[in-house]
Design an enzyme around this catalytic site. Structure first.
Site, PDB file in Angstrom:
ATOM      1  N   PRO A  96       5.399  32.405  57.598  1.00 16.92           N
ATOM      2  CA  PRO A  96       6.827  32.223  57.857  1.00 16.92           C
ATOM      3  C   PRO A  96       7.113  31.162  58.913  1.00 16.92           C
ATOM      4  O   PRO A  96       6.273  30.850  59.750  1.00 16.92           O
ATOM      5  CB  PRO A  96       7.254  33.604  58.358  1.00 16.92           C
ATOM      6  N   ASP A 108       0.471  14.424  50.452  1.00 13.06           N
ATOM      7  CA  ASP A 108       1.343  15.459  49.877  1.00 13.06           C
ATOM      8  C   ASP A 108       2.816  15.106  50.073  1.00 13.06           C
ATOM      9  O   ASP A 108       3.615  15.912  50.535  1.00 13.06           O
ATOM     10  CB  ASP A 108       1.037  16.820  50.508  1.00 13.06           C
TER      11      ASP A 108
END
Length: 403
Positions: free
Chosen positions: A125, A236
């Protein structure tokens, strides 16, 4: 009697010779073993060039349970202990003394007992937090049960600790305390580019903002390729890894997959996100700066079309590129959420740049420096037009009043 003595002496000499040879072999083996262990333990480059993971809210994830034999990775030691117990002589934190270290209690308080969740990824998270200085930050809590999370932690700290640019997300600190690994970043008020392209809760990005964001991302990549020493390949690039601040300026984020660009290119496991991966990298398993150029080209086309690779973006691009003159095709794929509110000349110029970036052959692809220059020219031409319009407006108004 003399014959027996001679045989005894010869036997003793042979025994001594064999013993010396065995001792020499043992010494060489021990020396090689020590050298190998020192290389594993003390080479900081290995820790800063770890291949990590692929993830993204809008992407298909590539699984990677193995590591290529030429991939420089940390051996099967507990990476967490390097940061938490302080026993490692080469603790990476000691290499970056300028990065603030937070305690678990500091961030527990800053995140209101870890209740202020603003995001979730494969790493764990992300929380919005207010630290003791009053600054609002983002705290990414890494899953300590994941080897990939531990490696990502090291990669991001070691890379972002030495990379500083206005178009890269700044690392403000880290926490390695009470069995927890956390990264503290600057808080990006407007979230990710992906949320603005696809979430209905946001108004559609206007054309001007899309061009400005593309230029910001291009500048960030140009710095990684030509400003960083040694150069870095992000590996990425995609909308979920582009974050926007309160002024809608873009910064490149998530360096978990990033690697230093090396001169002698070696094969490594293919890592990244489907749809953004350089086809040459997939076939050769060798990544280069041009791999980032390809991913950026896909991102640029995605911003034009408002459609992701998983939604058939590249099929639409091929149809648009069939227009030989290059003057009409891009209009056919432009994002309908723009409702026609875009500059046609800018669209065609940017579409042409993007199409060069996605060339299947890496050779003809432009460098990120070329891309920055091309996009900068588009922005300068736009700003020049606005300036002329503002200059001519009072004249026109005066003429109207005279009539």
């Amino acid at each position: 009697m003399k014959e027996a003595s001679r045989e005894l002496i010869m036997g003793m000499l042979m025994g001594v010779l064999i013993s010396l040879m065995l001792a020499l072999v043992a010494f060489i083996c021990i020396k090689c073993r020590c050298r190998y262990l020192l290389l594993l333990e003390d080479n900081p480059r290995r820790a800063s060039t770890i291949p990590i993971r692929t993830n993204g809210v809008d992407a298909v994830i590539l699984s990677d349970s193995t590591v290529g034999q030429e991939s420089p990775v940390v051996p099967h030691a507990n990476c967490t202990s390097v940061w938490l117990d302080g026993t490692c002589k080469k603790n990476p934190a000691s290499l970056l003394p300028g990065i603030p270290k937070y305690t678990y209690r500091d961030l527990q308080k800053a995140t209101c007992e870890f209740t202020s969740v603003i995001g979730q990824g494969a790493f764990g998270p992300v929380f919005k937090a207010t630290v003791s200085t009053g600054e609002t930050v983002a705290v990414k809590v890494l899953d300590t049960n994941s080897k990939q999370g531990e490696q990502e932690f090291q990669t991001e700290v070691l890379l972002l600790g030495r990379l500083h640019h206005r178009n890269l997300v700044n690392l403000l600190g880290y926490c390695a305390d009470k069995g927890q690994l956390m990264l503290v970043y600057m808080y990006m008020t407007n979230g990710s580019l992906a949320s603005h392209l696809y979430c209905e809760e946001h108004d559609p990005l206007n054309w001007t903002l899309r061009v400005d964001i593309a230029l910001d991302v291009a500048r960030g990549l140009e710095y990684l390729h030509y400003g960083a020493v040694p150069p870095v390949v992000h590996r990425d690039i995609k909308p979920s890894n582009v974050l926007l601040d309160q002024s809608m300026r873009a910064r490149v984020a998530d360096f978990g997959l990033s690697r230093e660009a090396i001169v002698n290119h070696q094969k490594s496991n293919v890592k990244g996100t489907f749809g953004y991966l350089d086809p040459e990298y997939i076939s050769s398993k060798i990544f280069t700066k041009k791999s980032d150029v390809y991913s950026f080209g896909v991102l640029l086309l995605e911003m034009i079309a408002g459609r992701s690779p998983q939604q058939g973006l590249m099929d639409y691009v091929e149809l648009a590129a069939m227009d030989v003159e290059g003057t009409a095709g891009w209009d056919e794929i432009v994002d309908p959420r723009l409702s026609g509110a875009y500059n046609a000349e800018e669209l065609h110029n940017i579409g042409a740049v993007a199409h060069k970036c996605i060339n299947p052959d890496s050779g003809p692809r432009p460098s990120m420096s070329f891309v920055v220059q091309a996009l900068s020219q588009v922005v300068k031409a736009r700003d020049g037009t606005r300036h002329r319009e503002k200059t001519l407006l009072p004249v026109a108004t005066a003429g109207e009043e005279a009539n």
